[in-house]
Scaffold this active site. Structure first.
Site, PDB file in Angstrom:
ATOM      1  N   ASP A 177       0.826  -1.210   0.000  1.00 11.96           N
ATOM      2  CA  ASP A 177       0.000   0.000   0.000  1.00 11.96           C
ATOM      3  C   ASP A 177       0.871   1.276   0.000  1.00 11.96           C
ATOM      4  O   ASP A 177       1.788   1.405   0.809  1.00 11.96           O
ATOM      5  CB  ASP A 177      -0.899  -0.024   1.252  1.00 11.96           C
ATOM      6  CG  ASP A 177      -2.016   0.997   1.179  1.00 11.96           C
ATOM      7  OD1 ASP A 177      -1.716   2.197   1.021  1.00 11.96           O
ATOM      8  OD2 ASP A 177      -3.187   0.599   1.288  1.00 11.96           O
ATOM      9  N   HIS A 200      -1.739  -2.858   8.394  1.00 10.89           N
ATOM     10  CA  HIS A 200      -2.315  -1.524   8.584  1.00 10.89           C
ATOM     11  C   HIS A 200      -3.833  -1.545   8.448  1.00 10.89           C
ATOM     12  O   HIS A 200      -4.391  -2.400   7.761  1.00 10.89           O
ATOM     13  CB  HIS A 200      -1.714  -0.543   7.571  1.00 10.89           C
ATOM     14  CG  HIS A 200      -2.091  -0.862   6.151  1.00 10.89           C
ATOM     15  ND1 HIS A 200      -3.078  -0.169   5.472  1.00 10.89           N
ATOM     16  CD2 HIS A 200      -1.635  -1.799   5.283  1.00 10.89           C
ATOM     17  CE1 HIS A 200      -3.181  -0.679   4.250  1.00 10.89           C
ATOM     18  NE2 HIS A 200      -2.321  -1.652   4.114  1.00 10.89           N
TER      19      HIS A 200
HETATM   20 ZN   LIG Z   1      -2.568  -3.210   2.824  1.00  7.60          ZN
END
Ligand SMILES: [Zn+2]
Length: 197
Positions: A44, A98
């Site tokens: 990400d 996360h």
């Molecule tokens: Zn992620």
């Protein structure tokens, strides 16, 4: 939105800035690396390992993939682990997941397809095993809980990995951490820690 040309220009500015303060910066780092940390995180774009830990050049050895997986049948993960543990002799392995993780959400909502769905199979399995517990939670709670359980599951994978087991057997100092990055606050939270020395 930046253009790709801007990325190249930013690179030139970055080089210039480093050379201004330290003319040997790149030459010195070209001689080798001695990072103390292996970071296994999500791909990400909002979770850049060096930025959010204030780490500099040469401090983190980084492996990132969708939903910070540490599959023990994946040669990419295993080769990174082997190099980090056996050659670089990192002291800490950090698995960092996360909140709002697209991979976890795709598994939770069963919207992943093809190769991505295959990659996320371990999260689907966690979801299946804990279905009754998850059913009592709101969608957001389910997501956050799956994010945490996924981090813990990857840490458990690493504990069972022969590369790490052998390092512990020979007395190499090596700790494994499970961390959560809170996307809405920017804070890292420690979820679990294992150290066999
Ligand atoms: Zn992620």
């Amino acid at each position: 939105m930046k253009s790709y040309e801007e990325l190249l220009l930013e690179n030139r500015a970055w080089v210039k800035q480093h050379l201004y303060f330290d003319p040997n910066f790149f030459k010195r780092h070209a001689e080798g690396q001695e990072p103390r940390f292996l970071w296994i995180g999500c791909s990400d774009s909002r979770v850049p390992a060096e930025h959010l830990t204030g780490s500099g050049y040469g401090e983190l050895f980084v492996h990132r993939n969708i939903a910070n997986q540490a599959h023990l049948d994946d040669n990419n993960v295993l080769s990174v682990l082997a190099y980090a543990v056996d050659v670089l002799k990192v002291h800490h392995i950090i698995v960092c997941g996360h909140e709002h993780c697209g991979g976890v959400i795709a598994a939770q909502t069963d919207t992943a397809t093809g190769i991505v769905k295959e990659w996320l199979k371990p999260i689907y399995e966690i979801k299946g095993k804990q279905a009754s517990q998850l059913a009592t939670m709101s969608q957001v709670e389910q997501q956050n809980t799956l994010v945490r359980w996924n981090i813990e599951a990857q840490v458990d994978n690493l504990k069972q990995c022969p590369i790490i087991q052998k390092a512990w057997e020979r007395g190499q100092g090596l700790a494994i951490h499970g961390w959560l990055y809170e996307l809405e606050t920017g804070l890292l939270k420690s979820l679990c820690y294992h150290d066999h020395i």
